[in-house]
Scaffold this active site. Structure first.
Site, PDB file in Angstrom:
ATOM      1  N   ASP A  11     -31.387 -15.037  32.524  1.00  0.00           N
ATOM      2  CA  ASP A  11     -30.403 -15.428  31.507  1.00  0.00           C
ATOM      3  C   ASP A  11     -30.664 -16.906  31.222  1.00  0.00           C
ATOM      4  OD1 ASP A  11     -28.031 -15.336  29.871  1.00  0.00           O
ATOM      5  OD2 ASP A  11     -26.933 -16.350  31.467  1.00  0.00           O
ATOM      6  N   SER A  12     -29.914 -17.450  30.250  1.00  0.00           N
ATOM      7  CA  SER A  12     -30.046 -18.882  29.973  1.00  0.00           C
ATOM      8  C   SER A  12     -29.383 -19.718  31.075  1.00  0.00           C
ATOM      9  CB  SER A  12     -29.388 -19.204  28.635  1.00  0.00           C
ATOM     10  OG  SER A  12     -28.015 -18.862  28.693  1.00  0.00           O
ATOM     11  N   CYS A  74     -28.942 -11.128  29.342  1.00  0.00           N
ATOM     12  CA  CYS A  74     -28.525 -12.054  28.291  1.00  0.00           C
ATOM     13  C   CYS A  74     -28.512 -11.282  26.980  1.00  0.00           C
ATOM     14  CB  CYS A  74     -29.536 -13.201  28.238  1.00  0.00           C
ATOM     15  SG  CYS A  74     -29.326 -14.305  26.836  1.00  0.00           S
ATOM     16  N   GLU A 154     -20.603 -22.559  31.061  1.00  0.00           N
ATOM     17  CA  GLU A 154     -21.753 -23.065  31.830  1.00  0.00           C
ATOM     18  C   GLU A 154     -21.447 -24.448  32.402  1.00  0.00           C
ATOM     19  OE1 GLU A 154     -24.584 -21.186  32.151  1.00  0.00           O
ATOM     20  OE2 GLU A 154     -25.760 -22.655  33.258  1.00  0.00           O
ATOM     21  N   CYS A 186     -21.563 -11.324  25.463  1.00  0.00           N
ATOM     22  CA  CYS A 186     -22.309 -12.452  26.035  1.00  0.00           C
ATOM     23  C   CYS A 186     -22.028 -12.365  27.528  1.00  0.00           C
ATOM     24  CB  CYS A 186     -21.803 -13.776  25.481  1.00  0.00           C
ATOM     25  SG  CYS A 186     -22.465 -15.224  26.353  1.00  0.00           S
ATOM     26  N   HIS A 188     -21.923 -14.488  29.727  1.00  0.00           N
ATOM     27  CA  HIS A 188     -21.068 -15.549  30.282  1.00  0.00           C
ATOM     28  C   HIS A 188     -19.582 -15.156  30.213  1.00  0.00           C
ATOM     29  CE1 HIS A 188     -24.591 -18.179  30.008  1.00  0.00           C
ATOM     30  NE2 HIS A 188     -23.910 -19.133  30.619  1.00  0.00           N
TER      31      HIS A 188
HETATM   32  N1  DGL Z   1     -25.402 -15.341  28.447  1.00  0.00           N
HETATM   33  C1  DGL Z   1     -26.076 -15.322  27.228  1.00  0.00           C
HETATM   34  C2  DGL Z   1     -25.768 -14.155  26.336  1.00  0.00           C
HETATM   35  O1  DGL Z   1     -25.411 -13.116  26.843  1.00  0.00           O
HETATM   36  C3  DGL Z   1     -26.499 -16.579  26.573  1.00  0.00           C
HETATM   37  C4  DGL Z   1     -25.488 -17.622  26.229  1.00  0.00           C
HETATM   38  C5  DGL Z   1     -26.225 -18.774  25.625  1.00  0.00           C
HETATM   39  O2  DGL Z   1     -27.121 -19.312  26.289  1.00  0.00           O
HETATM   40  O3  DGL Z   1     -25.934 -19.127  24.458  1.00  0.00           O
HETATM   41  O4  DGL Z   1     -25.930 -14.192  25.154  1.00  0.00           O
END
Ligand code: DGL
Length: 265
Positions: A11-12, A74, A154, A186, A188
């Site tokens: 993931d990011s 992600c 984050e 997302c 997150h």
């Molecule tokens: N967790 C990620 C997602 O599901 C990326 C969030 C990001 O880096 O913008 O899209």
């Protein structure tokens, strides 16, 4: 591929840990190698070319670490890069994204009106409306990009009023009012699932990627006879830039301090 090889996840940043947690619960004997691309977070604001380029480097790193399967934990990378990654690496490794499993889950639950929140990249890709309508043309969908949420999560702003206010601003959009369900598109966002539930007074069903993905991964490994039979090595965590909140998140998710290594790809 053999059963004892690890599973790669990326993931990011910390978002993929919500997916890793479900994988760990569903597959306690597996070893995981997690990569958080913290140097390039957020992915959601990046161009498709950049997201693909970052993802390729991570996939190559995970392949070099002998994984038997790669999970793109992600939504932004899954929506933009999954098919290109599969075309590029199908000879070396199977790559699974987070999108199709949750789409199947929503359809199976017979949801007819759903609100979707996600990053700019995910929402602009139109992948969710496309796949949901392919399965059920009658589903009413409203999607909204909520680009400030993932960077705030984050940055460790969870349970601070600034994050709740920002989330509430987005969710006050009147198009969400008549929806029976909300998809946290997302990885997150499950970190603030309680806050989302509080905002909607527990009146909506909340979907996210983690459990449906874990179910599909288990099914895939079972079908291919690739399930680990003994716990081999410890899980490994890598980031592209050291981050305090990443270490804290690991502690929250795993209940102990684990080593996080920085690597530059
Ligand atoms: N967790 C990620 C997602 O599901 C990326 C969030 C990001 O880096 O913008 O899209």
């Amino acid at each position: 591929m053999v059963q004892s090889q690890p599973i790669g996840i990326f993931d990011s940043g910390i978002g993929g840990l919500t997916v890793a947690r479900s994988l760990k619960e569903a597959l306690p004997l597996e070893q995981f190698i997690y990569f958080g691309d913290t140097a390039h977070m957020p992915y959601g604001d990046k161009s498709p070319e950049e997201i693909l380029q970052y993802s390729k480097k991570i996939v190559e790193f995970l392949i070099a670490n002998h994984v038997k399967l790669i999970v793109i934990a992600c939504n932004s990378a899954s929506s933009i890069a999954a098919s290109a990654l599969r075309s590029a690496y199908w000879k070396q490794v199977e790559i699974m994204g987070v999108i199709r499993p949750v789409v199947n889950d929503i359809v199976k639950n017979n949801i007819k009106k759903i609100g979707i929140i996600g990053t700019q990249a995910t929402i602009q890709s139109q992948i969710y409306p496309h796949l949901l309508h392919e399965a059920d043309a009658q589903i009413e969908i409203y999607q909204l990009a909520t680009p400030l949420l993932a960077p705030m999560i984050e940055a460790g702003k969870v349970s601070q009023s600034v994050l709740y206010q920002t989330m509430a601003d987005y969710l006050s959009d009147k198009h969400f009012e008549d929806k029976e369900a909300i998809l946290l598109a997302c990885t997150h966002y499950p970190i603030i699932k309680d806050e989302v539930n509080t905002f909607f007074k527990h009146q909506k069903r909340i979907f996210d990627n983690a459990a449906p993905l874990a179910f599909e991964v288990k099914k895939y490994l079972t079908d291919k006879n690739l399930l680990a039979t003994v716990k081999k090595g410890a899980n490994q965590f890598y980031v592209s830039r050291y981050s305090d909140t990443f270490e804290k998140a690991i502690y929250t998710f795993y209940g102990k301090q684990l080593e996080v290594k920085e690597v530059h790809l």
